[in-house]
Design a protein around this motif. Structure first.
Motif, PDB file in Angstrom:
ATOM      1  N   THR A  19       0.831  -1.205   0.000  1.00 34.59           N
ATOM      2  CA  THR A  19       0.000   0.000   0.000  1.00 34.59           C
ATOM      3  C   THR A  19       0.863   1.251   0.000  1.00 34.59           C
ATOM      4  O   THR A  19       1.910   1.296   0.658  1.00 34.59           O
ATOM      5  CB  THR A  19      -0.925   0.030   1.240  1.00 34.59           C
ATOM      6  OG1 THR A  19      -0.119   0.022   2.425  1.00 34.59           O
ATOM      7  CG2 THR A  19      -1.862  -1.169   1.252  1.00 34.59           C
ATOM      8  N   LYS A  47      -2.293  -1.239  -3.655  1.00 36.86           N
ATOM      9  CA  LYS A  47      -3.304  -0.212  -3.381  1.00 36.86           C
ATOM     10  C   LYS A  47      -2.600   1.133  -3.249  1.00 36.86           C
ATOM     11  O   LYS A  47      -1.660   1.284  -2.460  1.00 36.86           O
ATOM     12  CB  LYS A  47      -4.039  -0.543  -2.079  1.00 36.86           C
ATOM     13  CG  LYS A  47      -4.988   0.539  -1.580  1.00 36.86           C
ATOM     14  CD  LYS A  47      -6.242   0.610  -2.407  1.00 36.86           C
ATOM     15  CE  LYS A  47      -7.265   1.578  -1.786  1.00 36.86           C
ATOM     16  NZ  LYS A  47      -8.482   1.690  -2.620  1.00 36.86           N
ATOM     17  N   PRO A 117      -0.210   3.280   5.306  1.00 37.34           N
ATOM     18  CA  PRO A 117       0.525   2.766   4.138  1.00 37.34           C
ATOM     19  C   PRO A 117       1.891   2.194   4.503  1.00 37.34           C
ATOM     20  O   PRO A 117       2.464   2.479   5.560  1.00 37.34           O
ATOM     21  CB  PRO A 117       0.690   4.028   3.287  1.00 37.34           C
ATOM     22  CG  PRO A 117       0.825   5.119   4.314  1.00 37.34           C
ATOM     23  CD  PRO A 117      -0.128   4.742   5.415  1.00 37.34           C
TER      24      PRO A 117
END
Length: 247
Positions: A19, A47, A117
């Motif tokens: 991420t 992502k 993240p």
């Protein structure tokens, strides 16, 4: 007479992550080079979330901010979708006069805690783009605030109100990357995703129409930057990053 040394080759960025959070000042900032890399990563199943500190409302001379802001937000959302990004947030700071400081750090730290993240990506925050071509003030403020906010996000005792809002600390960010920095030593190969990066920039139709000049030629501008980085990586096209390890 001394010979000019060739710049050192770029090393590939570490793509062992799931991420990423992109934090930039304006709609279009990531599209001026970085969007093709985002397309590469989303195609890998990663992502990526975008956070715009402003809505770019001061970016079109012939359009008042009240009309320009919503227009540029819509263009950014459409642009992001072309490279596989379905979450785009706007923090609402005033375009053109973004200030480095605690409010900006807090807002970015909140976003880091919310999205949690592995990698955080921002834009070049150095004073220039290399040589004498000056960087823009918002880019500098946002990039520098992002460096600090990522570390703020991991400290429970900085911005304590974020915990009260439900945002627990997050110290899982492995690296911060600054796209397009003149101090870059790493890059991502964007050869197979270059055309999607061009389409992503071209989606900013109103902005490019108002901008005019060489930077409104999406393909021409991106080819120049992409080939330069690609030469140093050993690929046709690439995006350069200055990498700041946190672990």
């Amino acid at each position: 007479m001394t010979e000019q040394q060739a710049p050192a080759p770029f090393q590939p960025v570490d793509e062992d992550w799931r991420t990423a959070l992109v934090v930039v000042a304006h709609p279009d900032d990531m599209e001026y080079g970085g969007a093709a890399a985002v397309a590469r990563w989303t195609d890998q199943g990663k992502k990526v979330v975008y956070v715009m500190v402003t809505s770019g409302e001061a970016g079109i001379d012939g359009t008042a901010p009240e009309q320009c802001g919503p227009l540029r937000e819509a263009e950014q959302i459409a642009s992001a979708a072309l490279v596989g990004v379905d979450t785009v947030e706007f923090l609402g700071h005033p375009d053109g006069v973004v200030e480095y400081g605690l409010p900006l750090r807090r807002d970015i730290a909140r976003a880091v805690r919310r999205h949690r993240p592995d990698i955080v990506i921002t834009n070049n925050f150095r004073d220039t783009w290399g040589g004498v071509f000056l960087n823009q003030a918002d880019h500098i403020a946002v990039g520098r605030a992002t460096l600090d906010a990522v570390r703020d996000a991991g400290n429970r005792w900085v911005f304590r109100e974020l915990v009260d809002e439900g945002y627990e600390p997050w110290d899982g960010v492995k690296e911060i990357w600054a796209a397009g920095s003149p101090e870059s030593a790493h890059a991502a190969d964007t050869t197979e995703h270059f055309d999607r990066g061009v389409a992503s920039l071209e989606a900013h139709k109103a902005y490019l129409a108002g901008l005019g000049g060489a930077m409104a030629d999406a393909r021409g501008f991106l080819e120049g930057a992409g080939r330069g980085a690609g030469t140093r990586l050993g690929t046709r096209f690439a995006v350069a990053f200055e990498v700041f390890p946190l672990r």
